[in-house]
Design an enzyme around this catalytic site. Structure first.
Site, PDB file in Angstrom:
ATOM      1  CD  GLU A  18       5.195  -1.837   2.351  1.00  0.00           C
ATOM      2  OE1 GLU A  18       4.477  -2.803   2.025  1.00  0.00           O
ATOM      3  OE2 GLU A  18       6.251  -1.556   1.766  1.00  0.00           O
ATOM      4  CB  SER A 153       1.646  -1.481   1.189  1.00  0.00           C
ATOM      5  OG  SER A 153       2.074  -2.751   1.599  1.00  0.00           O
ATOM      6  CE1 TYR A 219      -1.777  -5.364   2.552  1.00  0.00           C
ATOM      7  CE2 TYR A 219      -1.551  -3.032   2.040  1.00  0.00           C
ATOM      8  CZ  TYR A 219      -1.067  -4.324   1.990  1.00  0.00           C
ATOM      9  OH  TYR A 219       0.128  -4.580   1.371  1.00  0.00           O
ATOM     10  NE  ARG A 258       0.781  -9.543  -5.398  1.00  0.00           N
ATOM     11  CZ  ARG A 258       0.952  -8.711  -4.370  1.00  0.00           C
ATOM     12  NH1 ARG A 258       1.052  -9.170  -3.135  1.00  0.00           N
ATOM     13  NH2 ARG A 258       1.036  -7.409  -4.575  1.00  0.00           N
ATOM     14  CG  ASP A 260       1.384  -6.429  -8.054  1.00  0.00           C
ATOM     15  OD1 ASP A 260       0.867  -7.534  -7.812  1.00  0.00           O
ATOM     16  OD2 ASP A 260       1.781  -5.653  -7.168  1.00  0.00           O
ATOM     17  CD  GLU A 272       4.779  -2.472  -7.219  1.00  0.00           C
ATOM     18  OE1 GLU A 272       4.950  -2.703  -6.017  1.00  0.00           O
ATOM     19  OE2 GLU A 272       4.457  -1.363  -7.671  1.00  0.00           O
ATOM     20  CG  ASN A 274       4.729  -7.198  -4.564  1.00  0.00           C
ATOM     21  OD1 ASN A 274       4.740  -6.148  -3.957  1.00  0.00           O
ATOM     22  ND2 ASN A 274       4.046  -7.360  -5.695  1.00  0.00           N
ATOM     23  N   GLY A 278       2.283  -9.848   1.058  1.00  0.00           N
ATOM     24  CA  GLY A 278       1.459  -9.858   2.259  1.00  0.00           C
ATOM     25  C   GLY A 278       0.872 -11.225   2.557  1.00  0.00           C
TER      26      GLY A 278
END
Length: 313
Positions: A18, A153, A219, A258, A260, A272, A274, A278
């Site tokens: 990443e 990602s 992205y 964050r 998901d 998951e 994070n 990002g």
């Protein structure tokens, strides 16, 4: 307050898959902190020894590294040893959150909803990818979602709808990791919820082209739509916010992050966590923060102000 934060290293780049995304995140954070009057400097661990952080007198570190070597507890351990306060979760929470399988096991143990799944290790692949695929088909009905256990990602992640696609999907995930997670596919709405400290941000619904929120659509695509706040009834939105914090506390997360999840007929399924999300122009925590009245510069400053070490001074 900005002048009280001392000399700040924005850790970006790194050696993970990443790296490209991390460079974008870190550059955005660096510019924001400098606009806020912070003495911030870029620091790429792929190009410099981490021990230079101490030698050069850095007082804090903003972690904008994604993936292994930056988000998995190893970097956090080095910063603890150097006694340099850093943003985001500590060593254990970072390591757990980076491991999708063990995150899932912990959530299941606590009764938090997450899709059923199977983990494949090097032992399962020793007999060949075809044999590993056979084991998956015995345990889970198609469609399934295949992804590396220790990657983010959407790297190496594939939705598999037909039996003949499974072997290649497993091999794609193995290129990134020796452990592969195969999850029951949940055909639901994609929701992500960020948090700052004990405060959740507005939920975002992700509407990707063809329903595929892959690396490109995440992205680089301008076709992916982000609905923020997500169009959810207030009782459901509150329930998801509460679930977010329960899931974060279960892992020991702190600072910001964050989560998901998928929403199938109003039933949430955690995917998951994070711990270093990002911070690019397409990133979701900045979007949710902006909707709640926190502009990007203020967001970066707030995250930095919460930097800390876990151990004794």
């Amino acid at each position: 307050m900005s002048s009280d934060l001392g000399k700040v290293a924005v850790l970006l780049g790194g050696c993970s898959a990443e790296r490209e995304v991390s460079l974008m995140s870190g550059s955005a954070v660096l510019e924001a902190l400098r606009r806020a009057g912070v003495d911030a400097h870029p620091f790429d661990p792929a190009e410099r020894d981490l021990f230079e952080l101490k030698r050069e007198g850095f007082d804090r570190a903003f972690i904008a590294l994604h993936g292994r070597g930056g988000e998995d507890g190893t970097l956090q351990g080095v910063l603890e040893w150097l006694r340099i306060p850093y943003t985001g979760s500590g060593v254990l929470a970072s390591a757990l959150a980076m491991d999708k399988w063990r995150t899932k096991l912990l959530w299941q143990q606590l009764g938090l909803p997450t899709p059923g799944a199977l983990r494949l290790t090097e032992e399962e692949f020793a007999a060949g990818s075809e044999e590993a695929a056979r084991r998956v088909l015995e345990a889970l009905a198609l469609p399934v979602f295949v992804k590396p256990v220790h990657e983010g990602s959407s790297m190496g992640a594939t939705r598999v709808e037909r039996e003949e696609e499974l072997t290649s999907a497993l091999e794609a995930a193995r290129r990134f990791d020796g452990e592969v997670l195969v999850e029951r596919f949940v055909a639901g709405r994609e929701i992500t919820i960020g948090f700052l400290g004990e405060q959740t941000l507005p939920a975002i619904e992700i509407v990707a082209p063809q329903g595929r929120y892959d690396y490109h659509n995440k992205y680089f695509s301008d076709e992916t739509r982000y609905l923020c706040p997500a169009p959810l009834p207030e009782p459901l939105a509150s329930r998801l916010a509460e679930l977010t914090m329960r899931a974060a506390r279960a892992l020991g997360c702190r600072g910001w992050g964050r989560i998901d999840l998928l929403l199938e007929d109003d039933m949430p399924y955690l995917l998951e966590m994070n711990t270093a999300p990002g911070m690019t122009s397409h990133s979701l925590v900045p979007l949710a923060a902006r909707v709640s009245g926190i502009e990007f510069d203020a967001l970066c400053l707030r995250i930095l102000e919460e930097a800390r070490c876990d151990g004794p001074a």
